[in-house]
Scaffold this motif. Structure first.
Motif, PDB file in Angstrom:
ATOM      1  N   ALA A  67      37.914  47.806  32.395  1.00 51.75           N
ATOM      2  CA  ALA A  67      37.037  48.632  33.226  1.00 51.75           C
ATOM      3  C   ALA A  67      35.926  49.264  32.386  1.00 51.75           C
ATOM      4  CB  ALA A  67      37.855  49.713  33.929  1.00 51.75           C
ATOM      5  N   ARG A  68      36.254  49.639  31.194  1.00 50.62           N
ATOM      6  CA  ARG A  68      35.269  50.284  30.314  1.00 50.62           C
ATOM      7  C   ARG A  68      34.144  49.326  29.923  1.00 50.62           C
ATOM      8  NH1 ARG A  68      33.353  55.078  29.273  1.00 50.62           N
ATOM      9  NH2 ARG A  68      33.134  55.545  27.088  1.00 50.62           N
ATOM     10  N   PHE A  69      34.492  48.063  29.653  1.00 47.19           N
ATOM     11  CA  PHE A  69      33.485  47.089  29.245  1.00 47.19           C
ATOM     12  C   PHE A  69      32.763  46.434  30.422  1.00 47.19           C
ATOM     13  CE2 PHE A  69      35.909  46.696  25.115  1.00 47.19           C
ATOM     14  CZ  PHE A  69      34.896  47.225  24.335  1.00 47.19           C
ATOM     15  N   ALA A  70      33.301  46.569  31.609  1.00 46.40           N
ATOM     16  CA  ALA A  70      32.671  45.927  32.768  1.00 46.40           C
ATOM     17  C   ALA A  70      31.316  46.563  33.056  1.00 46.40           C
ATOM     18  CB  ALA A  70      33.576  46.062  33.991  1.00 46.40           C
ATOM     19  N   THR A  71      30.366  45.735  33.456  1.00 47.46           N
ATOM     20  CA  THR A  71      29.033  46.253  33.785  1.00 47.46           C
ATOM     21  C   THR A  71      28.909  46.573  35.274  1.00 47.46           C
ATOM     22  OG1 THR A  71      28.215  43.996  34.062  1.00 47.46           O
ATOM     23  CG2 THR A  71      27.930  45.022  31.891  1.00 47.46           C
ATOM     24  N   HIS A  72      29.847  46.059  36.056  1.00 41.12           N
ATOM     25  CA  HIS A  72      29.892  46.357  37.490  1.00 41.12           C
ATOM     26  C   HIS A  72      31.328  46.184  37.961  1.00 41.12           C
ATOM     27  CE1 HIS A  72      29.708  42.010  37.274  1.00 41.12           C
ATOM     28  NE2 HIS A  72      30.179  41.956  38.508  1.00 41.12           N
ATOM     29  N   ALA A  73      31.642  46.691  39.137  1.00 41.99           N
ATOM     30  CA  ALA A  73      32.978  46.570  39.736  1.00 41.99           C
ATOM     31  C   ALA A  73      34.076  46.912  38.728  1.00 41.99           C
ATOM     32  CB  ALA A  73      33.173  45.176  40.318  1.00 41.99           C
ATOM     33  N   ARG A  74      33.917  48.029  38.066  1.00 40.26           N
ATOM     34  CA  ARG A  74      34.861  48.422  37.020  1.00 40.26           C
ATOM     35  C   ARG A  74      36.313  48.446  37.490  1.00 40.26           C
ATOM     36  NH1 ARG A  74      32.385  51.910  32.494  1.00 40.26           N
ATOM     37  NH2 ARG A  74      30.219  51.275  32.584  1.00 40.26           N
ATOM     38  N   PRO A  75      36.607  49.076  38.628  1.00 41.41           N
ATOM     39  CA  PRO A  75      38.012  49.093  39.067  1.00 41.41           C
ATOM     40  C   PRO A  75      38.573  47.690  39.301  1.00 41.41           C
ATOM     41  CG  PRO A  75      36.751  50.728  40.281  1.00 41.41           C
ATOM     42  CD  PRO A  75      35.762  49.897  39.504  1.00 41.41           C
ATOM     43  N   THR A  76      37.760  46.807  39.820  1.00 35.34           N
ATOM     44  CA  THR A  76      38.221  45.446  40.080  1.00 35.34           C
ATOM     45  C   THR A  76      38.603  44.752  38.777  1.00 35.34           C
ATOM     46  OG1 THR A  76      36.824  45.299  42.034  1.00 35.34           O
ATOM     47  CG2 THR A  76      37.576  43.214  41.076  1.00 35.34           C
ATOM     48  N   HIS A  77      37.764  44.878  37.775  1.00 36.95           N
ATOM     49  CA  HIS A  77      38.065  44.255  36.479  1.00 36.95           C
ATOM     50  C   HIS A  77      39.353  44.835  35.892  1.00 36.95           C
ATOM     51  CE1 HIS A  77      33.855  43.023  36.806  1.00 36.95           C
ATOM     52  NE2 HIS A  77      34.199  42.033  36.006  1.00 36.95           N
ATOM     53  N   GLY A  78      39.499  46.134  35.958  1.00 31.18           N
ATOM     54  CA  GLY A  78      40.698  46.775  35.429  1.00 31.18           C
ATOM     55  C   GLY A  78      41.953  46.344  36.173  1.00 31.18           C
ATOM     56  N   LEU A  79      41.866  46.290  37.489  1.00 28.51           N
ATOM     57  CA  LEU A  79      43.046  45.921  38.270  1.00 28.51           C
ATOM     58  C   LEU A  79      43.403  44.446  38.123  1.00 28.51           C
ATOM     59  CD1 LEU A  79      42.451  48.131  41.421  1.00 28.51           C
ATOM     60  CD2 LEU A  79      44.078  48.502  39.541  1.00 28.51           C
ATOM     61  N   ILE A  80      42.429  43.619  37.845  1.00 26.07           N
ATOM     62  CA  ILE A  80      42.726  42.204  37.574  1.00 26.07           C
ATOM     63  C   ILE A  80      43.597  42.095  36.321  1.00 26.07           C
ATOM     64  CG2 ILE A  80      41.698  40.034  36.760  1.00 26.07           C
ATOM     65  CD1 ILE A  80      39.384  40.593  38.761  1.00 26.07           C
ATOM     66  N   VAL A  81      43.289  42.881  35.312  1.00 27.06           N
ATOM     67  CA  VAL A  81      44.102  42.854  34.092  1.00 27.06           C
ATOM     68  C   VAL A  81      45.501  43.385  34.386  1.00 27.06           C
ATOM     69  CG1 VAL A  81      44.356  43.756  31.744  1.00 27.06           C
ATOM     70  CG2 VAL A  81      42.129  42.959  32.552  1.00 27.06           C
ATOM     71  N   ALA A  82      45.618  44.460  35.158  1.00 29.62           N
ATOM     72  CA  ALA A  82      46.946  44.982  35.522  1.00 29.62           C
ATOM     73  C   ALA A  82      47.742  43.915  36.272  1.00 29.62           C
ATOM     74  CB  ALA A  82      46.808  46.246  36.367  1.00 29.62           C
ATOM     75  N   PHE A  83      47.077  43.176  37.151  1.00 29.90           N
ATOM     76  CA  PHE A  83      47.747  42.100  37.882  1.00 29.90           C
ATOM     77  C   PHE A  83      48.218  41.017  36.916  1.00 29.90           C
ATOM     78  CE2 PHE A  83      47.621  38.044  40.204  1.00 29.90           C
ATOM     79  CZ  PHE A  83      48.591  38.311  41.163  1.00 29.90           C
ATOM     80  N   PHE A  84      47.386  40.667  35.952  1.00 26.46           N
ATOM     81  CA  PHE A  84      47.753  39.681  34.936  1.00 26.46           C
ATOM     82  C   PHE A  84      49.002  40.138  34.177  1.00 26.46           C
ATOM     83  CE2 PHE A  84      47.567  38.431  30.451  1.00 26.46           C
ATOM     84  CZ  PHE A  84      47.595  37.045  30.559  1.00 26.46           C
TER      85      PHE A  84
END
Length: 132
Positions: A67-84
């Motif tokens: 989420a910190r490195f994402a340039t957009h849709a930060r929560p989505t990027h973070g939650l994708i990793v949690a799902f992984f």
């Protein structure tokens, strides 16, 4: 990708710590499912708690980094990793018998850690935008 790498680092670190504290019984063959099943059955509850802590931290750290490195849709990027992390953990749990409580705790706590990490990033981004 950075979030997945961060999560993987945490899992490896915590698994190493757990393995150093609770070594598998002598003669355990990691390539033999039956040998591993028997070895896992000998582990104390504290070992499973440490593994769970590592998986939950991996979900949180990985989600935070993504989420910190994402340039957009930060929560989505973070939650994708949690799902992984959750899918990888479920795969690990399914490989050998583990206590039922570990399944339940993992399924609940890993997504919660990911969600909390993305909320923290969102709060930090809001604070920074208000200051700058």
């Amino acid at each position: 990708l950075a979030g997945v790498v961060g999560a993987l680092f945490v899992v490896i670190l915590m698994d190493t710590v757990a393995g150093n504290i609770w070594a598998l019984p002598a003669g355990t063959d990691p390539t033999n499912p039956e040998s591993m099943r028997q070895a896992v059955a000998t582990l104390p509850t504290a070992a499973f708690l440490l593994l769970l802590t590592g998986w939950v931290l991996a979900g949180g750290v990985g989600s935070y980094v993504a989420a910190r490195f994402a340039t957009h849709a930060r929560p989505t990027h973070g939650l994708i990793v949690a799902f992984f992390v959750l899918v990888a953990t479920a795969g690990n749990l399914a490989k050998f018998p583990h206590p039922a409580w570990l399944w339940v705790a993992s399924i609940i706590l890993i997504p919660v850690a990911g969600w909390a990490a993305t909320k923290l990033v969102a709060r930090q981004a809001t604070s920074q935008s208000m200051m700058g």
